[in-house]
Enzyme design. Structure first.
Site, PDB file in Angstrom:
ATOM      1  N   GLY B 739      -4.971  -5.766   3.694  1.00  0.00           N
ATOM      2  CA  GLY B 739      -5.095  -5.023   2.443  1.00  0.00           C
ATOM      3  C   GLY B 739      -3.998  -4.612   1.562  1.00  0.00           C
ATOM      4  O   GLY B 739      -3.826  -4.693   0.237  1.00  0.00           O
ATOM      5  N   GLU B 740      -2.686  -4.538   2.189  1.00  0.00           N
ATOM      6  CA  GLU B 740      -1.414  -3.975   1.599  1.00  0.00           C
ATOM      7  C   GLU B 740      -0.753  -5.511   0.943  1.00  0.00           C
ATOM      8  O   GLU B 740       0.118  -5.446  -0.026  1.00  0.00           O
ATOM      9  CB  GLU B 740      -0.576  -3.233   2.470  1.00  0.00           C
ATOM     10  CG  GLU B 740      -1.161  -2.093   2.647  1.00  0.00           C
ATOM     11  CD  GLU B 740      -0.250  -1.733   3.735  1.00  0.00           C
ATOM     12  OE1 GLU B 740       0.757  -0.609   3.794  1.00  0.00           O
ATOM     13  OE2 GLU B 740      -0.390  -1.945   5.111  1.00  0.00           O
TER      14      GLU B 740
END
Lengths: 296, 787, 154
Positions: B739-740
């Site tokens: 996600g990051e």
């Protein structure tokens, strides 16, 4: 976010009613058309009027009239109205081009040219275009009507020649008497909606005269007469362009702020003038508009 | 490739219809009826001042005002996730412009706002410090004179009497020897400003302390259980316990780390305890969203890298000075995480890392998508290009040569997990046509290419855990209860796919909803890109638990050996009896009827938990050696083709490619969506986003008018997401989080492309058109002088 | 207080408002229509977009008294008879993640497709430029709108 300040609201249907409200409240009245500036200022407490006078529904205030010698834009005409008008797009493309750079659709559907001129911010996108067109602002008050040349309109940052009891009725944009083409070059931090870091409108006329106006490069949007005189009658060859660019510094008074430094504004103003002149000349030759004049 | 049915499938989002129809409820959409009360805070205009006194008498008497509170009313209530240095309301001192010093509760938002303006605060202004290097000086301002007394986690090392809230040190090998072994040593200094998350939904919280003494708080949060824990801990002096506190989180309109932990929500919770029976609503304005939640920390990094002519990196010295702001209860862990990982995904034998968390009188720094890795990668990956140029080696070949491999020893002594870094490098290089020049579109433009590697580990306490309940319904459909938050990443769908794979019930028959801490089981927080891996494991175990119950009841009721049973298409089948077929819906609630008319079984409810039992944060404070602080790294590579006008500095990203090793993409469609969205967010931090503070420490651009986030007109011409899948051994179906990661390589790859195009190296973010144009002018002026 | 009467999603509504009340707040807090969101309250983000007499506007920049006698349509009104083809395209293209910007984005795109059934990519970007999305990177939104334009072609 709520508006904390309390005020009365009026939506008159005639100019006479507006003028009598203005006569009554004077500086304590705020005229509102699209409200895209006014409501933000009300929320932030920067405007604390007794009365907000909504002029959107005034008879004839959404009218765009085009004649042989001019375009008349009533004070309730939105930027979207301008962009949707074939007469403006075809006959006054520079007005349309600069209108298209104002904010985004949802704002342009409400915001008006007249209101924008009244906001008189230094970065006013439509400022350079109306300046090179030698536009006039028509005002009415209980004392009568008057016309103010756009060259006398901007009196300082966020200040205009409008007196507290006056209502802007319309803006007249004369049609240049010669064949011409223009372009508005806007510098923003990116391609999306942004306030101008700098703006230049250029109009090239078939007699090899040029009109140039800047915004966001000084306290008010203004014409660059020295540059215009220097260019008059000349081909846009390298020498002329170099001289014109060199004259830019004397015509502008940019500041450093959060949007750009003074150094970048100076650097870009000269480049934007050069690219704007060449683009206007190209368009005068009938070539299609170029995209992304500044790159990016 | 695999015989999975739902894992790896492009399943449509479970909550999609709610979101596109306008039905999805966010916290501000929840109705509380006509008795709702509105709170508005009084903010400090000073960056650093003592509060001499507060006069609320005028505000108290204003129309619609119900109550006004100051720090005195909440004395002793301080909180924090990793270090308790933050206050519900400023007590005797303010430490940043915008800090809450009092709060008005009124019957309408306008009344609260009006009364807040009438609260009079007497300040004694103090000298303030806005620069972390300045804050390091011995004789300067002390932001927290009481630093030595603050409670904190055992892996932080604050230096009492200074502004250093934490100092993470890593020492591996012999750096002096490493630099001596090098043929070339390169160095550089890089700066990164603060950034704002800019979730489109601002923070909001509504709290109700009911007549029975129960506190319920509705929040826009990534961390419902962490919030409940901190609310209960903080309000313990008022007699509250975990049992009394409940947090409900509807959909969240974007998080990006900004809605992790606890910020303004504590204020709503605390106010409610003083106004029994009255729902108290506190919504941050867009301005407050910018300066009073968390900001991404600012960084100055100093690097030295030693390399051999054959291409090997011999040594790295990396010192990171973080501007962590006025409160570092969460931000100090960003500093810690980077300290552990500031080598980047490279095998480097000799390493010295110092990562310093420094208090300043700017707004609190905290978690932001990437958790510090974007910031340090700007310097590190710029240096990698510089080092490769110094030895005349192609930057991609150099990266490949030094890329970390499975089993390599990490800077803190643990070993590297299986990963597909080399595959990512090769696929990105091929897709971007590395080494091929491309023509510009105008005479003043140039085209450059830039490359960057990336890695990131979840930064979390070693015992962070996730749990899941799974329950069947009469029709064989399923509800999964978890406390991972749907913040846009698609967790509800991914979790449904994991359960679907085990139980053969298709995802569209599985409902997963946002959490309520009274009903949904524990989850640490939805942060750190750890949910797919950690909550995914919990859901998988819950599904396996349910499946075991199904097999067991079938054996008991029908005397079929469990080992011969399996699930297929929502039915129970038997390998030895091809004719046997029992629909799940026929027994998952009602049980299985036996020959004598009695039933066996009953409702099937699965339970699953996951905690990594191999992680440890215990290590030597002076060397960082000895622990296992990171569970694993997700790696990747990225590159872009950038066109730049050398006169105006205007840039256009013509193509950007990014490959991430997802281990196993549970839903490739959503992995690609993360890559696309994350790259656009990352590129914005490089090209134009920037927080600007004036000389008094006041944020000059707390709005979208002057803090520019990308619009539809500001996206790359082409984005190519690439998914690499080298399984994570302890991940659900091999998955790990991504996600990051998409935004991590944005800055260095732009900086590297700019140098490729223009021969100019920019070291201070953001890399705006203005900076590029001025740098080119300066370079040309220098050349003019020497020519 | 002034009583205003206007059409809200096809239904005639009358409500007494103060001159300083904002349309967005009245629609959300007093009339219970929740799809327009408060993202910035100063016209920058587009999450509060509604149609006023068919044109997309920022309901955070409009006084409720201004809409007396006018017509307001929110996403609830656009999708009154079930999801529109555009909303289905948003689903198929993953044109949202957190979903907070989706109502405003869909209202804006609905206006675009009504006025320009076959928009170019440039027109789509320009039309959507006032609606901020922090999650998707916009490409999936542009593609959803484009897919509708193509469908009309077929």
């Amino acid at each position: 976010m709520a508006i904390v300040h309390q005020f009365s609201y009026a939506r008159p249907s005639t100019v006479v009613e507006v003028l009598s409200l203005l006569a009554l409240h004077g500086e304590r009245a705020t005229i509102m058309a699209g409200g895209t500036d006014v409501v933000v200022h009300l929320k932030e407490g920067r405007l604390v009027p007794e009365c907000v006078i909504d002029v959107k529904d005034l008879a004839g205030f959404r009218r765009i009239a085009v004649s042989d010698d001019r375009l008349e834009i009533a004070a309730g005409v939105t930027f979207s109205d301008i962009l949707c008008s074939p007469e403006v797009r075809d006959g006054f493309p520079l007005i349309a081009e600069s209108a298209a750079t104002v904010a985004s659709t949802g704002i342009r559907n409400r915001a008006t040219l007249a209101g924008n001129l009244c906001s008189a911010v230094p970065s006013l996108d439509c400022g350079p275009a109306v300046l090179v067109h030698d536009a006039h602002v028509h005002l009415a008050s209980a004392r009568g009507e008057r016309n103010v040349s756009i060259h006398q309109w901007f009196t300082g940052p966020k200040q205009t020649a409008r007196r507290p009891d006056e209502l802007v009725v319309s803006v007249t944009v004369p049609r240049p008497q010669r064949r011409h083409a223009g372009c508005y070059v806007k510098l923003g931090r990116y391609r999306g909606e942004d306030l101008a870091q700098a703006g230049v409108a250029v109009m090239a006329l078939e007699d090899k005269t040029y009109r140039v106006a800047f915004c966001a490069l000084g306290p008010i949007p203004a014409r660059a007469h020295t540059i215009e005189e220097l260019l008059a009658g000349r081909e846009l060859d390298e020498e002329t362009l170099t001289r014109a660019k060199a004259a830019v510094d004397g015509e502008i008074a940019p500041i450093s702020d959060i949007r750009a430094s003074q150094a970048y504004r100076r650097h870009m103003a000269a480049l934007m003038l050069e690219r704007g002149l060449l683009e206007a000349a190209r368009r005068l030759r009938g070539e299609p508009p170029a995209m992304a004049l500044l790159g990016g | 490739m695999s015989d999975y049915r739902f894992i790896g499938a492009p399943v449509e989002r479970l909550e999609g219809r709610e979101k596109v129809s306008g039905a999805a409820q966010f916290v501000d959409d929840v109705e509380f009826g006509p008795n709702v009360h509105y709170a508005w805070v009084v903010e400090s205009p000073h960056a650093h001042a003592l509060i001499r006194g507060i006069d609320t008498s005028h505000a108290q008497g204003m129309p619609g005002v119900v109550a006004v509170f100051t720090g005195k009313d909440f004395a002793g209530l301080h909180f924090g996730l990793y270090m308790k240095d933050r206050f519900v309301l400023a007590a005797d001192r303010v430490r940043f412009v915008g800090e809450q010093v009092a709060v008005v509760v009124a019957r309408s938002p306008a009344a609260a706002q009006a009364a807040a303006a009438a609260v009079w605060v007497d300040y004694e202004p103090l000298p303030a410090v806005f620069d972390q290097m300045e804050a390091l000086k011995d004789d300067g301002v002390r932001v927290h004179p009481e630093l030595g007394n603050y409670e904190h986690v055992p892996w932080f090392f604050p230096k009492a009497g200074t502004n250093i809230a934490h100092w993470r040190k890593i020492r591996r090998g012999d750096a002096a020897q490493g630099f001596a072994d090098a043929d070339v040593v390169v160095d550089g200094v890089f700066t990164v400003p603060r950034y704002a998350h800019c979730a489109i939904e601002p923070h909001g919280a509504v709290a109700l302390f009911d007549q029975s003494g129960r506190l319920t708080v509705w929040t826009a949060s990534q961390s419902p259980h962490t919030q409940r824990n901190l609310f209960a801990e903080t309000l313990a002096p008022l007699g509250l316990t975990h049992h009394d506190v409940r947090v409900i989180t509807p959909y969240v309109g974007g998080g990006f780390g900004g809605k992790a932990g606890v910020t303004m929500e504590i204020l709503a919770a605390t106010l409610a305890t003083k106004l029994r029976g009255k729902p108290v609503k506190l919504c941050w304005s867009r301005e407050q969203e910018f300066y009073n939640t968390y900001q991404r920390l600012g960084l100055r990094s100093e690097l030295r890298m030693g390399v051999k002519r054959d291409g090997a990196i011999t040594a790295l010295s990396h010192t990171l000075y973080w501007d962590a702001g006025a409160y570092v209860e969460y931000g100090a862990n960003v500093v810690n995480a980077v300290g552990l990982s500031a080598t980047g995904p490279y095998r480097i034998p000799h390493v010295v890392i110092d990562s310093l968390c420094i208090y300043t009188n700017l707004p609190p720094g905290g978690p932001y998508r990437g958790f510090g890795y974007s910031e340090f990668l700007f310097g590190l990956e710029s240096m990698v290009d510089k080092a490769s140029h110094a030895i005349g080696m192609d930057p991609v070949a150099f990266r490949r040569h030094n890329a970390i491999r499975e089993g390599d020893v990490l800077a803190y002594g643990a070993s590297m997990n299986p990963n597909g870094l080399l595959e990512a490098i090769d696929r990105v290089a091929e897709e971007i046509k590395w080494g091929e020049k491309e023509p510009p579109s105008s005479s003043t433009a140039l085209v450059g290419k830039g490359f960057s590697l990336l890695w990131k580990a979840p930064a979390m306490p070693p015992n962070a855990s996730s749990t899941a309940f799974l329950k069947f319904n009469e029709d064989g459909s399923i509800n999964i209860l978890i406390s991972a938050m749907e913040i846009g990443q698609g967790v509800l769908t991914a979790m449904a796919q994991i359960a679907a794979e085990v139980l053969t019930v298709p995802p569209h028959k599985i409902r997963v909803e946002t959490p309520d801490t009274d009903r949904n089981p524990y989850e640490w927080q939805t942060v750190a890109s750890h949910i797919t891996w950690s909550t995914g494991n919990a859901v998988r175990r819950a599904a396996l638990d349910a499946r075991e119950q199904i097999f067991a009841v079938a054996e008991r009721a029908l005397h079929i050996p469990q080992e011969s049973l399996y699930l297929e298409d929502e039915t129970l089948k038997c390998r030895t009896r091809p004719d046997f077929c029992l629909a799940l819906r026929s027994f998952v609630i009602s049980g299985i009827q036996t020959e004598d008319g009695t039933y066996r079984g009953g409702p099937i409810v699965g339970r699953g938990m996951f905690m990594p039992e191999y992680a440890s944060a215990v290590s030597d404070p002076e060397t960082g050696q000895g622990g296992h602080p990171n569970v694993h790294y997700t790696v990747g590579a990225a590159a872009l083709t950038l066109e730049v006008d050398r006169q105006t500095g205007k840039m256009r990203v013509r193509k950007v490619v990014e490959a991430l090793d997802a281990g196993k993409a549970i839903n490739p469609r959503m992995v690609k969506a993360q890559i696309e969205g994350g790259l656009v967010q990352g590129l914005a931090t490089v090209l134009y986003e920037d927080m600007r503070f004036d000389e008094h420490g006041r944020l000059a651009n707390p709005n979208f008018t002057d803090y520019k986030i990308p619009t539809a007109m500001d996206i790359p011409d082409e984005i190519v997401p690439i998914i690499v899948e080298v399984p994570q051994p302890d991940g659900p179906f091999g998955a790990r989080g991504i996600g990051e990661h998409p935004m991590l390589p944005a800055a260095p790859m732009v900086a590297n492309a700019l140098e490729d195009a223009l021969g100019v190296r920019l070291t201070s973010m953001p890399l705006t058109a203005e900076k590029v144009a001025l740098a080119v002018m300066e370079k040309e002026a220098r050349h003019g002088q020497t020519a | 207080m002034t009583t205003i009467t206007f059409m809200l999603n096809g239904e005639r509504r009358s409500i007494a408002v103060e001159p300083w009340e904002i349309l967005l707040d009245v629609v959300r807090d007093r009339l219970g229509i929740k799809s327009p969101k408060a993202g910035c309250n100063r016209g920058d983000c587009g999450t509060c977009t509604v149609l006023l007499d068919g044109r997309s506007v920022r309901s955070c920049l409009i006084l409720a008294v201004e809409v007396d006698g006018h017509e307001i349509t929110t996403l609830e009104g656009i999708a009154a008879d079930g999801l529109t083809a555009l909303q289905e395209a948003f689903l198929a293209n993953d044109s949202f993640q957190c979903g907070f910007c989706a109502p405003g984005m869909i209202v804006t795109a609905t206006e675009l497709l009504r006025d320009t059934p076959h928009p170019t990519e440039g027109q789509i970007k320009e039309a959507l430029a006032g609606n901020l999305c922090r999650c998707t990177g916009y490409r999936p939104i542009i593609e959803a709108v484009q897919s509708l334009g193509r469908r009309c072609h077929e």
